[in-house]
Enzyme design. Structure first.
Site, short mmCIF file in Angstrom:
data_model
loop_
_atom_site.label_atom_id
_atom_site.label_comp_id
_atom_site.label_asym_id
_atom_site.label_seq_id
_atom_site.Cartn_x
_atom_site.Cartn_y
_atom_site.Cartn_z
N GLY A 187 83.68 14.08 80.04
CA GLY A 187 83.80 15.28 80.52
C GLY A 187 82.45 15.90 81.15
O GLY A 187 82.60 16.43 81.99
N ASP A 234 82.37 21.16 69.28
CA ASP A 234 82.59 20.25 68.47
C ASP A 234 82.63 19.32 67.00
O ASP A 234 82.54 18.48 66.95
CB ASP A 234 81.35 19.00 69.75
CG ASP A 234 81.51 18.96 71.20
OD1 ASP A 234 82.71 19.32 71.43
OD2 ASP A 234 80.89 19.18 72.13
N ARG A 259 86.16 12.04 68.55
CA ARG A 259 85.76 12.53 67.61
C ARG A 259 86.47 12.85 66.11
O ARG A 259 85.60 12.71 64.72
CB ARG A 259 85.11 14.08 67.48
CG ARG A 259 83.94 14.17 68.06
CD ARG A 259 82.90 15.36 68.68
NE ARG A 259 82.16 15.24 69.91
CZ ARG A 259 81.09 14.95 69.93
NH1 ARG A 259 80.48 14.60 68.37
NH2 ARG A 259 80.12 15.16 70.90
C1 S3P Z 1 78.60 19.63 76.31
C2 S3P Z 1 79.66 21.26 76.97
C3 S3P Z 1 80.65 21.25 75.77
C4 S3P Z 1 80.84 20.52 74.87
C5 S3P Z 1 81.04 18.74 75.29
C6 S3P Z 1 79.51 18.93 75.89
C7 S3P Z 1 77.74 19.81 77.61
O1 S3P Z 1 81.74 21.20 77.09
O2 S3P Z 1 82.10 20.24 74.14
O3 S3P Z 1 80.93 17.96 74.38
O4 S3P Z 1 76.68 18.57 77.31
O5 S3P Z 1 77.41 20.81 78.17
P1 S3P Z 1 82.26 22.84 77.17
O6 S3P Z 1 81.39 23.22 78.07
O7 S3P Z 1 83.71 22.16 78.15
O8 S3P Z 1 82.28 23.66 76.42
#
Ligand code: S3P
Length: 431
Positions: free
Chosen positions: A94, A315, A390
């Site tokens: 993501g 996380d 996780r």
């Molecule tokens: C992250 C932000 C978080 C986190 C992801 C990594 C990042 O997500 O949960 O594992 O590196 O910016 P969100 O920005 O959707 O909260």
């Protein structure tokens, strides 16, 4: 493998995923050779490496497992003629997806972005709608991947107040602005992780941060630099909870990022009575780091986690839930609806996992209601980890605490963020 005693010894857990992603992308945007020392080399990170390579940027992993990015910078990438839209598939990542979409929209490079089953279920409109508002020609498929970037030019000043507590959205906007050469001002009242803001000055970019406001002026050139990546609090968190709950444990985790936007888990575990000490505190590349000593305690006390605290440990909530499940009294996690759109619906998958281990956990729309029990019990049958790294590590720690068997460790899932998890488990169990 039989557990005779608690977890012992010291080690450096996996390097920080968020910081490594950012160093690779900023390195690709910078002119010159960026050296990334002690990067995370996991499946998610390989997606980001591949992504910038598809833009024509040279990436080498050295024999010491450092990364060298050799780039001619944003202007050069933008000048390249790509014959047809570039097809990106970012697998499970993501962060790669949302950050790269910001970069591609700012560069105006035609592309189609997709990912695996889990990623295609996650919302992309949260970033695409904003980029569209500021002039990008980009669309989702019903709010999800595939996302198509047609190459519009972003000329409008980006001025946004975050409505979702997401560092990915904030960073995506900053990358879009920097690559399009337009000023960006983001109001982040949630104080989401601030690694991008911390890292940009090393690349020669002036960033003005005041309270929750972040301002970057347009037309700033990035210059290559060296980034040293600390160990990841999100990976350390599994041992913070494991060592706290496994009697006779006393471990030290080296070089952990203790940035206050990331270390809510330490604050909350201490409030619950955990024995966690930060040693040798120092600053590296704008990030506070420390060696973290954790010793087991005989009893934790339940607590409530809500509001801003949730953002600082989003996380880590799956593994915190295990600690809450073994604490005295009632606990509650609120305001954590974002867990529903992670690699799995973690409100459901965490509840399902812990209930299978005999915990009293009830999912709520935005968190959990947990009543502590004094003992957990390994389930008779193996559980699905829903392809979520996780959840797979949560199950391994739960297994460690409840059984003398070798803990399960589904390498395929865990490799997304912590490729050496199983090795580290063995080190701490045998030291
Ligand atoms: C992250 C932000 C978080 C986190 C992801 C990594 C990042 O997500 O949960 O594992 O590196 O910016 P969100 O920005 O959707 O909260």
């Amino acid at each position: 493998m039989t557990i005779q005693k608690g977890l012992k010894g010291q080690l450096r857990v996996a390097s920080d995923k968020s910081i490594t992603h950012r160093a690779i992308i900023l390195g690709a945007m910078a002119v010159g050779k960026t050296h990334i020392m002690q990067p995370l080399l996991s499946d998610d990170i390989r997606q980001t490496i591949h992504g910038v390579q598809q833009l024509g940027v040279d990436v080498v992993i050295t024999e010491h497992n450092d990364i060298i990015i050799d780039s001619l910078g944003i202007a050069d990438i933008q000048k390249r003629q790509f014959d047809e839209p570039i097809a990106f598939n970012f697998g499970n990542s993501g962060t790669t997806t949302r950050l790269m979409i910001g970069l591609l929209a700012g560069l105006g490079i035609p592309a189609v972005v997709t990912g695996d089953d889990s990623l295609t279920r996650r919302p992309m409109n949260r970033i695409v709608d904003l980029l569209t508002d500021y002039g990008a020609d980009i669309t989702t498929t019903d709010g999800h991947l595939p996302v198509t970037i047609r190459g519009g030019i972003m000329t409008d000043v980006i001025n946004e107040t975050l409505k979702v507590p997401s560092a990915q959205i904030k960073t995506s906007l900053l990358l879009a602005g920097l690559s399009a050469g337009v000023p960006v001002i983001v109001f982040d009242d949630f104080q989401t992780r601030n690694h991008t803001e911390n890292m940009l000055p090393s690349f020669g970019v002036t960033v003005d941060c005041q309270g929750g406001m972040i301002f970057v002026s347009g037309d700033q050139r990035l210059t290559a630099t060296t980034v040293s990546v600390p160990a990841d609090m999100s990976s350390a968190a599994f041992w913070l909870v494991g060592a706290t709950l496994q009697p006779g444990s006393d471990i030290v985790l080296q070089d952990v990022n203790v940035n206050e936007t990331r270390s809510g888990i330490v604050k909350v575990l201490r409030r619950m009575g955990a024995s966690i000490t930060l040693l040798n505190e120092r600053v590296q590349n704008g990030e506070p780091i420390a060696d973290v000593r954790v010793a087991s305690v005989s009893q934790l006390i339940g607590t409530t986690v809500q509001g801003g605290e949730v953002t600082t440990m989003i996380d880590e909530l799956p593994i915190l839930a295990l600690a809450l499940a073994r604490s005295e009294g009632d606990s509650r996690v609120m305001d954590a609806g974002e867990l529903r759109v992670k690699e799995s619906d973690r409100i459901n998958t965490v509840s399902e996992t812990l209930v299978a281990y005999g915990a009293d956990v009830k999912p709520t729309p935005d968190g959990f209601l947990i009543t502590g029990v004094s003992r957990l019990q390994a389930p008779a049958e193996s559980l699905s980890n829903h392809g979520d790294h996780r959840i797979a590590m949560l199950q391994s720690i739960a297994q460690l605490l409840t059984s003398n068997d070798a803990p399960i460790a589904d390498q395929a899932a865990i490799g997304v963020s912590y490729p050496d998890f199983k090795r580290d488990m063995e080190v701490l169990m045998h030291a």
